[in-house]
Motif scaffolding. Structure first.
Motif, short mmCIF file in Angstrom:
data_model
loop_
_atom_site.label_atom_id
_atom_site.label_comp_id
_atom_site.label_asym_id
_atom_site.label_seq_id
_atom_site.Cartn_x
_atom_site.Cartn_y
_atom_site.Cartn_z
N PHE A 44 1.01 -1.22 -0.12
CA PHE A 44 -0.05 -0.11 0.11
C PHE A 44 1.18 1.13 0.00
O PHE A 44 0.58 2.20 -0.80
CB PHE A 44 -1.01 -0.04 1.26
N GLN A 45 1.84 1.11 0.88
CA GLN A 45 2.86 2.36 0.59
C GLN A 45 3.26 2.45 -0.54
O GLN A 45 3.70 3.51 -1.14
CB GLN A 45 3.76 2.30 1.87
N LEU A 46 3.85 1.32 -1.15
CA LEU A 46 4.48 1.39 -2.39
C LEU A 46 3.53 2.20 -3.71
O LEU A 46 4.05 2.89 -4.45
CB LEU A 46 4.89 -0.05 -2.81
N ALA A 47 2.25 1.75 -3.51
CA ALA A 47 1.39 2.10 -4.44
C ALA A 47 1.44 3.71 -4.15
O ALA A 47 0.93 4.38 -5.20
CB ALA A 47 0.00 1.50 -4.12
N LEU A 48 1.24 4.23 -3.03
CA LEU A 48 1.05 5.79 -2.93
C LEU A 48 2.09 6.41 -3.40
O LEU A 48 2.18 7.14 -3.90
CB LEU A 48 1.14 5.92 -1.02
N LYS A 49 3.49 5.74 -3.33
CA LYS A 49 4.76 6.32 -3.80
C LYS A 49 4.41 6.09 -5.23
O LYS A 49 5.01 7.27 -5.89
CB LYS A 49 6.00 5.56 -3.51
N GLU A 50 4.00 5.20 -5.87
CA GLU A 50 3.84 5.01 -7.48
C GLU A 50 2.94 5.95 -7.85
O GLU A 50 3.14 6.40 -9.07
CB GLU A 50 3.48 3.62 -7.84
N MET A 51 1.93 6.15 -7.03
CA MET A 51 1.12 7.36 -7.56
C MET A 51 1.55 8.65 -7.91
O MET A 51 1.33 9.22 -8.80
CB MET A 51 -0.20 7.48 -6.42
N VAL A 52 2.46 8.87 -6.96
CA VAL A 52 3.37 10.22 -7.50
C VAL A 52 4.03 10.11 -8.82
O VAL A 52 4.27 11.10 -9.39
CB VAL A 52 4.41 10.52 -6.11
N LYS A 53 4.78 8.87 -8.78
CA LYS A 53 5.45 9.06 -9.89
C LYS A 53 4.75 8.78 -11.19
O LYS A 53 5.08 9.15 -12.18
CB LYS A 53 6.29 7.49 -9.90
N TYR A 54 3.44 8.08 -11.19
CA TYR A 54 2.56 7.93 -12.20
C TYR A 54 2.31 9.41 -12.68
O TYR A 54 2.23 9.84 -13.87
CB TYR A 54 1.38 7.26 -11.79
N ASN A 55 2.02 10.39 -11.59
CA ASN A 55 1.69 11.72 -12.04
C ASN A 55 2.72 12.48 -12.83
O ASN A 55 2.46 12.91 -13.97
CB ASN A 55 1.36 12.40 -10.98
N LEU A 56 3.98 12.25 -12.46
CA LEU A 56 5.08 12.81 -13.31
C LEU A 56 5.38 12.36 -14.47
O LEU A 56 5.69 12.96 -15.25
CB LEU A 56 6.31 12.83 -12.27
N GLU A 57 4.97 10.75 -14.61
CA GLU A 57 5.29 10.28 -15.77
C GLU A 57 4.04 10.97 -16.80
O GLU A 57 4.62 10.85 -18.04
CB GLU A 57 5.01 8.87 -15.94
N ARG A 58 3.14 11.53 -16.81
CA ARG A 58 2.18 12.24 -17.78
C ARG A 58 2.68 13.19 -18.38
O ARG A 58 2.43 13.72 -19.33
CB ARG A 58 1.13 12.62 -16.95
N ILE A 59 3.92 13.92 -17.88
CA ILE A 59 4.39 15.00 -18.48
C ILE A 59 6.09 14.57 -18.83
O ILE A 59 6.79 15.34 -19.29
CB ILE A 59 4.63 16.19 -17.71
N ASP A 60 6.28 13.31 -18.94
CA ASP A 60 7.77 12.84 -19.30
C ASP A 60 7.58 12.78 -20.94
O ASP A 60 6.83 12.46 -21.58
CB ASP A 60 8.18 11.49 -18.67
#
Length: 421
Positions: free
Chosen positions: A405-421
């Motif tokens: 669950f903690q990992l998914a919360l981290k990955e949510m942040v990374k997913y957001n940044l990937e939208r502008i990569d």
């Protein structure tokens, strides 16, 4: 079948037991197999081992993850110094993060929520029922209730809570109702005809019904909120509804204002986007019964994630096509809503001010303004701002013990940044 191998590593004084999916086995390691789900579900596999818990994640999301099986005391009492003890073992190629994969660890929770939403909203009136079907049938990522469930389960592990409470589940429903009510009113204010590829409520039923439907959902969510009988959460979520109105007023009063400062933009973005996400994550932590330090870190996580999402959305308004956005590119700028890329660009290019202050009255002036924003560093500086908020959000998660669950919360942040990569 997919083999699982348990290892033990020493990093300084801290020992880590971890499992790696698909690794070659060695005779001295205990190994067992887990059935590979045909549905492609992201799952956690646990096995008791003394006083520790061994956790392994499915490899079909493109990576293997190894978690510390013993949370240090500092993790339980607040922010741990340094990065949280999570080891990522990356495969040769890593698929882009998607909400579908992120939310699989709470897929059952979201399924229950989806079943409840239409009946909660539309039970009292046929017109509202029809509107509810239009609203919730339009899909959406259900990001906010998913965050409620992820934080609920991540913080529950801190206090030994085995299952979510009814308050956790009701909170997720309330949050989605409030979010949806705000979207209905936003579509009326923006005169938007489409939402998630479907006609908006006011386009089908008229402005009067749309406004009343949004009002009803705000009122219904307030009723359920009061019945939670937790004054701290009631105050927290009630403030969100006030913030929505404050954000709209702040935006309407600063249209085409080239003197708007970045801090004002961030305050408005907090009111319109981050406030609800922050209240969602803190409310979930409160219902888990964690101490105030942890619930405050969850609030800060939601706030920084929400601000990061808003900045990224504002960048995409310039970098994506009309087909990708579902609306004309640069539509915020066309309406006079000056976002982070524009505010940064205004510092470099005086001509942009002239174009904005004339409200794009000349043919081609909006396209020229968009090109100026792209060419003079506005996008790049906004990207840096999004990254700054993302980094803080990741730090806010260090008070949580490592888990899926903690990992998914981290990955949510990374997913957001990937939208502008």
């Amino acid at each position: 079948m997919m083999s699982m191998t348990w290892h033990n590593l020493e990093f300084g004084r801290t020992g880590f037991d971890f499992s790696v999916c698909g690794c070659s086995s060695k005779a001295q390691f205990h190994r067992f197999s887990v059935k590979n789900s045909a549905k492609g579900v992201y799952r956690s596999v646990t096995r008791g081992y003394g006083d520790r818990k061994l956790v392994c994640c499915r490899r079909d999301i493109g990576r293997c993850c190894a978690f510390s099986t013993k949370a240090p005391e500092t993790l339980l009492n607040g922010i741990a110094p340094g990065p949280p003890p999570v080891l990522d073992v990356k495969e040769e190629s890593r698929s882009p993060i998607s909400p579908t994969n992120l939310f699989q660890v709470v897929a059952d929770d979201l399924l229950t929520l989806n079943k409840n939403l239409q009946s909660i909203v539309g039970a009292e009136n046929p017109v509202l029922m029809s509107a509810a079907e239009q609203i919730f049938g339009a899909g959406g990522k259900r990001m906010r209730p998913a965050l409620v469930f992820l934080v609920s389960r991540a913080t529950a592990e801190l206090v030994g809570l085995k299952e979510l409470t009814k308050e956790h589940r009701r909170l997720a429903e309330i949050i989605e109702m409030i979010h949806t009510a705000s979207l209905i009113h936003d579509d009326v204010l923006d005169e938007s005809d489409m939402r998630r590829g479907k006609e908006t409520v006011h386009q089908i039923y008229g402005t009067r019904v749309a406004v009343l439907a949004g009002d009803f959902m705000f009122a219904q969510s307030s009723w359920y909120l009061a019945n939670l009988e937790n004054l701290e959460v009631i105050k927290l979520i009630s403030q969100v509804i006030k913030d929505f109105a404050s954000g709209e007023i702040k935006q309407a009063s600063s249209l085409f204002d080239c003197d708007v400062e970045l801090e004002e933009y961030l305050i408005k973005s907090y009111y319109k986007t981050a406030s609800l996400i922050a209240a969602s994550t803190k409310g979930a932590a409160i219902f888990s019964g964690v101490d105030g330090g942890v619930s405050e870190q969850m609030y800060q996580y939601g706030k920084n994630l929400g601000l990061c999402f808003q900045v990224v959305d504002d960048i995409l308004d310039f970098t994506q096509s009309a087909e990708q956005l579902g609306k004309p590119a640069g539509s915020d700028l066309a309406k006079g809503n000056l976002t982070a890329p524009v505010i940064f660009a205004l510092e470099k290019e005086p001509k942009l001010r002239d174009l904005i202050e004339t409200e794009f009255c000349e043919t081609g002036s909006l396209d020229e303004a968009i090109e100026i924003v792209k060419s003079c560093g506005g996008i790049e500086r906004a990207r840096d701002l999004a990254k700054e908020k993302a980094d803080i959000a990741i730090q806010n998660l260090q008070c949580l013990p490592p888990s899926a669950f903690q990992l998914a919360l981290k990955e949510m942040v990374k997913y957001n940044l990937e939208r502008i990569d």
